[in-house]
Write an enzyme that holds these catalytic residues in place. Sequence first.
Site, PDB file in Angstrom:
ATOM      1  N   TYR A  53       0.846  -1.198   0.000  1.00  0.00           N
ATOM      2  CA  TYR A  53       0.000   0.000   0.000  1.00  0.00           C
ATOM      3  C   TYR A  53       0.886   1.255   0.000  1.00  0.00           C
ATOM      4  CZ  TYR A  53      -2.811   3.564   2.565  1.00  0.00           C
ATOM      5  OH  TYR A  53      -3.424   4.710   3.002  1.00  0.00           O
ATOM      6  N   ASP A  59      -1.535  -6.257   9.450  1.00  0.00           N
ATOM      7  CA  ASP A  59      -2.588  -5.301   9.129  1.00  0.00           C
ATOM      8  C   ASP A  59      -3.722  -6.087   8.473  1.00  0.00           C
ATOM      9  OD1 ASP A  59      -4.271  -3.414   7.910  1.00  0.00           O
ATOM     10  OD2 ASP A  59      -2.621  -2.038   7.505  1.00  0.00           O
ATOM     11  N   ILE A 112      -6.967  -5.150   7.886  1.00  0.00           N
ATOM     12  CA  ILE A 112      -8.121  -4.282   7.654  1.00  0.00           C
ATOM     13  C   ILE A 112      -9.065  -4.761   6.567  1.00  0.00           C
ATOM     14  CG2 ILE A 112      -6.858  -2.248   8.470  1.00  0.00           C
ATOM     15  CD1 ILE A 112      -6.737  -1.244   5.608  1.00  0.00           C
ATOM     16  N   LYS A 170     -12.721  -0.280   5.533  1.00  0.00           N
ATOM     17  CA  LYS A 170     -12.884  -1.097   4.333  1.00  0.00           C
ATOM     18  C   LYS A 170     -14.054  -2.062   4.466  1.00  0.00           C
ATOM     19  CE  LYS A 170      -9.160   0.932   3.063  1.00  0.00           C
ATOM     20  NZ  LYS A 170      -9.165   1.982   2.022  1.00  0.00           N
TER      21      LYS A 170
END
Lengths: 469, 438
Positions: free
Chosen positions: B152, B237, B239, B276
């Site tokens: 990302y 992570d 998410i 998200k």
Amino acid sequence: MGLLSRKVTCNSHGQDSSYFLGWQEYEKNPYDEVKNPKGIIQMGLAENQLCFDLLESWLAKNPEAACFKRDGQSLFKELALFQDYHGLPAFKQALVDFMAEIRGNKVTFDTNNIVLTAGATSANETLMFCLAEKGEAFLLPTPYYPGFDRDLKWRTGAEIVPIVCTSSNGFQITESALEEAYQEAQRKNLRVKGLLVTNPSNPLGTTIKRNELDLLINFITVKEIHLISDEIYSGTVFSSPEFISIMEVLKDRKMDKSQEWERVHVVYSLSKDLGLPGFRVGAIYSNDPIVVAAATKMSSFGLVSSQTQFLLSAMLSDKKFTKEYLSKNHKRLRKRRSKLVSGLEKTGISCLDSNAGLFCWVDMRHLLSSDTFEAEMELWKRIVYDVKLNISPGSSCHCTEPGWFHVCFANMSEETLKLAMQRLKSFVASITINKQSHQELMNTRRKNRTNWVFRLSFQSFHDREQDER
Amino acid sequence: MAIEIEKPSVGLSKVAVSDTHGEDSPYFAGWKAYDENPYNESSNPSGVIQMGLAENQVSFDLLEKYLEEHSEASSWGKGAPGFRENALFQDYHGLKSFRQAMANFMGQIRGGRAKFDPDRIVLTAGATAANELLTFILADPGDALLVPTPYYPGFDRDLRWRTGVKIVPIHCDSSNNFQVTPEAMETAYQCAESMNLKVRGILITNPSNPLGATIQRSVLEQILDFAVNKNIHLVSDEIYSGSTFSSSEFISIAEILENRSYRDSERVHIVYSLSKDLGLPGFRVGTIYSYNDKVVCTARRMSSFTLISSQTQHLLACMLSNKEFSENYIKTNRERLTKRYDMIIKGLKNAGIECLKGNAGLFCWMNLSPLLEEPTRESELELWKTILNEVRLNISPGSSCHCSGPGWFRVCFANISEQTLEIALERIHKFMEQRRRN
């Protein structure tokens, strides 16, 4: 494992200070009118609880704003998706209008220069990230808000050097104090990047006078440094002298095209004026486009919830409401403060003459067993554990004179304040031996101190035993 | 990528003037192009279609329905009895009911295969804040975190900008579907050592952004073993965990730990967010879940700089505690994302474009390397510009995600309507046809 950063082990978060220990004691035994009438009364929390009825009434009359609706239309989806760090335009406009209104519209603010952050805590830290780094320092007048040690220093690596203010002139900032602080920073090999003042002041509860503001501007001009004016209590000024924002002074001095104009930054928040600390609404206002640009990007790490921006944009755009709110807020704060002041007076305790804020700067020097911080701590512990009032000792605010205390008055009901004053009165009566003159008292103090301390220690030990059973 | 620090303008910090915020990269340039000429079905049908934004817009109706039926969640009930308390609540422990709801929700997403303790949850204003905060806690300025590529683009800012920490990439490539390997991790570690950087941790995104795929169990085990061997931290992570197309395919690091009876767990930290999975990026809801007490304690204190609005905590506590709602949401959201994914993969295939096999997320990882003039980054950027200007689609070039092999692009499919997706696929089809003819 032991593999955490230095930030974890260092003390700059400041949470081991007495300021926080008092909170801990309170949490173990909080006062409740019904459930725990003998508990500790919280007077260390600068909250504004006096005008919730006005907010609740507005909410009842304007139910749409909390439900993501406007004129019958649901804006839920747009708001849920809105994460633009430039902020909701309608909210920014409402906020700058509110800030201008608080300043009697003597200054106006441009929405392009405002950056929204999750509270003033975030705003102050973000500004510090933009203006200073390790090896550099900001000068702050003492006494100052204990949280600054964490907010300005912890993750930024910057340092604070105090500008020592004393009771000799009502804790006003002087040129010599400024110069002395600057020299002190040099001695410590710290590069001074700016000054940070809180106006109105926490913990003093006073607005900074025009001549002091002029002094500050002259100083930053000569030294070519920044000035941050934390004006989060600007909406709590309840009596004269009027609040004068640093922006107003710059304008009056026709400095709006000067270099200094771009080095003055204002911090604001709705936590104190509107009593909404939970909503995390803070702002940085700067005339330097580079600071605005950098701070805007940094605000990604602490944006204001779009749900909250929407609610407050509706509320603050209601000019009829803001006018009424500000006026009633001032009135009620003034009344409440006078209740505290008169209650203390009856106990022979005086306060610094204040015209703003949610607290008073209380003079208990005459109650100290000696003119030392140890004695201040002793007195403070007695007040927390025995009198059961959580107030903040001046040392936690970096005050250089022992005996001053920060006492909040707007975070409780009138009855609770009354009770607090009664408790304090009883306590002081029990330690005031007789009506000797102050000088005599000083002379006999050494003789009587042992008895006094012993009597209190014995009392509190006894009481604590009862509690622990 | 060398970071040039200009001479600081009068009186600003190096952080303020550095470009480590990364906002001058093409990732952001595409956004600008879109902003200037945004597609609109009726008013601007030839505008740029935004496919570079990983937003989840497929399940708003479920949220709106809940809000209509539960007004007390948004308005504190009639007469606003809870308003006062809520408005005053600024405790950095966070609303207990909200932490409880989050812990349960995270457990539900993992099909009950992992359980979360609400007292280990630290709330932050978004995962952006959570990642930065964890970096402040786990590393000192000048230290390094290892991050598998492609990653990302926002990590360059979130992990490095104000923290002063460096990212050393773990290079992954298409030869094995971009999976992390022990060799790649070791190489990255050695690389850091050779630069005199102290490695403090490894940060993975699972499911991966931009790959749109979950990390396999065996790979997770290898990553955890690596972290144990080197005595470093592991940040996972997660998410996109609620956006996996099938519940059973996502394996959280929490499950790996549970299988190991939580041995070595004090080095593991999970980041989560509602941006998200629930499509609520504007509400700023992120969390850090750490198995390390000291990290939890410090993170909590640091969260003062990035608390979640209590108004929002209240709303989401109500919503997520409603089991009927949360179960239905997770299931329906999954189904709809799967449908979208199938649609885009089919459409791309018809146009002659292959994608990495994905099973999660709001995007797919598209392989346009056959279209490159030369297998270079410059060629990829040329192609990206062509797609932006001629096809009028904003998609993210792999180079902005630090992908080592050129020609890959991340294409988002959940932030636009089905109709718009159809239009986008038509445009791609036309473009590919033209290229074949030429």
